[in-house]
Design an enzyme around this catalytic site. Structure first.
Site, PDB file in Angstrom:
ATOM      1  CD  GLU A  48      -2.854   0.947   2.521  1.00 39.38           C
ATOM      2  OE1 GLU A  48      -2.755  -0.024   3.282  1.00 39.38           O
ATOM      3  OE2 GLU A  48      -3.775   1.786   2.580  1.00 39.38           O
ATOM      4  CG  ASN A 195      -9.435  -1.764   1.491  1.00 37.68           C
ATOM      5  OD1 ASN A 195      -9.074  -2.925   1.655  1.00 37.68           O
ATOM      6  ND2 ASN A 195      -9.260  -0.823   2.413  1.00 37.68           N
ATOM      7  CD  GLU A 196     -10.159  -2.667   6.152  1.00 33.54           C
ATOM      8  OE1 GLU A 196     -10.139  -1.602   6.783  1.00 33.54           O
ATOM      9  OE2 GLU A 196      -9.481  -3.661   6.481  1.00 33.54           O
ATOM     10  CD  GLU A 319      -5.916  -4.822   4.098  1.00 30.98           C
ATOM     11  OE1 GLU A 319      -5.792  -4.485   5.295  1.00 30.98           O
ATOM     12  OE2 GLU A 319      -6.339  -4.069   3.206  1.00 30.98           O
ATOM     13  CD  GLN A 368       0.403  -2.445   3.672  1.00 26.89           C
ATOM     14  OE1 GLN A 368       1.154  -1.749   3.034  1.00 26.89           O
ATOM     15  NE2 GLN A 368      -0.795  -2.041   4.072  1.00 26.89           N
TER      16      GLN A 368
HETATM   17  O1  AHR Z   1      -2.911  -2.712   6.147  1.00 29.84           O
HETATM   18  C1  AHR Z   1      -3.193  -1.530   6.822  1.00 29.84           C
HETATM   19  C2  AHR Z   1      -4.668  -1.169   6.748  1.00 29.84           C
HETATM   20  O2  AHR Z   1      -5.423  -2.127   7.415  1.00 29.84           O
HETATM   21  C3  AHR Z   1      -5.270  -1.128   5.367  1.00 29.84           C
HETATM   22  O3  AHR Z   1      -5.057   0.065   4.734  1.00 29.84           O
HETATM   23  C4  AHR Z   1      -6.723  -1.340   5.637  1.00 29.84           C
HETATM   24  O4  AHR Z   1      -7.396  -1.951   4.579  1.00 29.84           O
HETATM   25  C5  AHR Z   1      -6.738  -2.157   6.910  1.00 29.84           C
HETATM   26  O5  AHR Z   1      -7.592  -1.645   7.857  1.00 29.84           O
END
Ligand code: AHR
Length: 515
Positions: A48, A195-196, A319, A368
């Site tokens: 990210e 996302n989310e 994730e 990540q």
């Molecule tokens: O990985 C860090 C964050 O965690 C991401 O941006 C989000 O999708 C999740 O809450």
């Protein structure tokens, strides 16, 4: 100097008797023609625009003194190639729903800047954009997974993105891509539709997002009329089963290929603690949340089974990983943490869970890749190190696209202050070439376990193995000692009459291969 007294010596003796007196754990590995193939995409990654993951991590820019290819560090490229990363998710995370892709294409010196409102409020110059990412994926031989903006975008902006990336030529976006230096479309199958969406993606209800998803997915095409897209709906937060239920119920099957799930491992969400300086109590709590992944995957899969008995829609855990406090003195918005044997335990157990659920879990992405959360690579100026997590993923990559071999055993328990967890986790697979691989983790902080693995009449006899272990649970690689933790060849692998015997030391990960 160490001082002994008789009671410590006696205690040590009694402990060793207790350990050696334990019965070996009996494990049966069978071949099942109906068993699924473990998709290589379970071994996926996530990068990210967050802290030093992209800028100052992967991407140092063409002018950097650090050797690079089109601005991406060569040492990281090599490390990720060695790891055989099958896919890479980008540009977020929460960042994805603030990202306007058009700002990241065209001449770099003409790109507008933006402020990363989720992660540290830093100004980014958009120098790492879609061309940079997709070209990097080609270099890595990894499939790109573009998590595209829904939360602050429009259907038009979104579908123009798909057109820019995938259309052959003759459309406005394809011609613009060509002007920007890329003649042929890229091969992008995996698209995240936001996302989310229950949180940073727009704070939507499941019902509202299901409608929004239907609208966006309707206009997505791979431009070849072959339905080649793999559209992934933003999924549940941990145990929000209602979210999965609504998506599965309300989105027609022809509009969806995957449903995501996010779940991190931590001590306590509001009191995460240090990534290197933690107690056994904190370790135990972290492993409790890591092992909860099995329940989560089982329950989300059961809901999916109800609506999709033929298993056409994948559960995508895009994730996962350990999340602790940032390293002292670093920007709290950058999520930079170290990586110890605790992370190796999270990696090994999580991957075993995904492997064993390969029928429904077809993709997963560790959060990540570089310098953020449970990273596989850490950098400091020109230096780079590989974390224990890197080594686990590399040891496990033998499972990529191999056929799952179901495993059966009763795990001994790891006990801590009146609570217990299963100490051992195992998964196994067979490659097309007939190689059998068994990966095992012992999370117990103190006890070794001997396992006897009955392979029945499987035609394998030459065994070798690799082990990742260390003296202290908190051990980690540093820039001064980057190879403190590295996998070692397993010295003792006994095999007699179809039964393999190995010893799993405390907090260790092992992979044994039979040919
Ligand atoms: O990985 C860090 C964050 O965690 C991401 O941006 C989000 O999708 C999740 O809450």
């Amino acid at each position: 100097m160490k001082f002994f007294n008789y009671s410590t010596v006696l205690l040590a003796f009694l402990c060793s008797v207790a350990v050696s007196a334990q019965e070996p754990v009996q494990v049966t590995v069978t071949e099942d023609t109906d068993a699924p193939v473990i998709s290589k995409h379970i071994y996926g990654h996530f990068s990210e625009h967050l802290g030093r993951c992209i800028y100052g991590g992967l991407y140092v820019g063409e002018e950097s003194m650090v050797p690079n290819t089109a601005g991406v560090r060569n040492d990281i490229i090599e490390a990720l190639k060695e790891l055989k990363i099958p896919n890479l998710r980008w540009p977020g995370g929460c960042f994805a729903d603030t990202y306007h892709w058009k700002d990241g294409v065209g001449p770099k010196d003409e790109r507008p800047t933006m402020v990363n409102r989720w992660w540290g409020g830093v100004t980014e110059d958009n120098s790492f954009g879609t061309h940079d990412f997709l070209n990097l994926c080609e270099t890595l031989n990894a499939e790109p997974y573009l998590a595209a903006n829904v939360g602050s975008s429009t259907v038009k902006e979104f579908t123009e993105y798909v057109e820019y990336v995938l259309h052959q030529g003759g459309s406005p976006m394809a011609e613009w891509r060509k002007e920007n230096g890329r003649e042929e479309p890229w091969d992008v199958k995996y698209w995240g539709v936001g996302n989310e969406m229950w949180g940073c993606g727009g704070n939507m209800t499941a019902e509202h997002y299901a409608d929004v998803y239907r609208q966006y997915a309707t206009f997505m095409t791979d431009w070849t009329n072959s339905d080649g897209l793999f559209r992934i709906a933003s999924g549940a937060n941990v145990d929000d089963y209602h979210w999965t239920e609504v998506l599965m119920r309300d989105v027609p099957k022809h509009l969806i290929e995957g449903v995501a799930l996010h779940s991190y491992s931590f001590v306590e969400w509001n009191e995460k603690g240090s990534s290197i300086d933690y107690s056994e109590e904190q370790y135990f709590s972290t492993m409790k949340t890591a092992l909860k992944m099995d329940t989560l995957v089982t329950k989300h899969s059961a809901i999916m089974d109800k609506y999709d008995p033929n298993n056409t829609i994948a559960l995508v855990v895009d994730e996962w990983g350990g999340w602790y406090d940032v390293m002292e003195g670093t920007n709290p918005g950058f999520l930079y943490q170290q990586n110890t044997m605790r992370d190796a335990m999270i990696a090994g157990t999580s991957l075993n869970i995904f492997n064993n659920h390969a029928r429904r879990v077809k993709m997963a992405n560790l959060a990540q890749t570089v310098n953020v959360l449970q990273a596989v690579v850490l950098t400091e100026d020109e230096k780079m190190l590989l974390t224990p997590t890197y080594h686990v993923l590399k040891m496990y990559n033998v499972h990529q696209d191999a056929k799952l071999l179901p495993v059966n055993f009763d795990s001994p328990t790891y006990n801590f202050e009146g609570e217990e967890l299963p100490a051992i986790s195992i998964s196994a697979s067979k490659t097309d070439a007939g190689e059998v691989n068994v990966s095992m983790v012992n999370i117990d902080a103190h006890k070794s376990h001997t396992v006897e693995i009955n392979l029945g009449d499987m035609d394998v006899k030459d065994f070798s193995g690799t082990i990742l272990s260390s003296e202290d649970l908190q051990d980690h690689n540093t820039f001064d000692q980057p190879e403190k933790i590295t996998p070692k060849e397993l010295k003792k692998v006994k095999y007699r009459k179809g039964v393999l015997e190995v010893v799993l030391p405390p907090f260790s990960v092992l992979v044994v291969t039979g040919k």
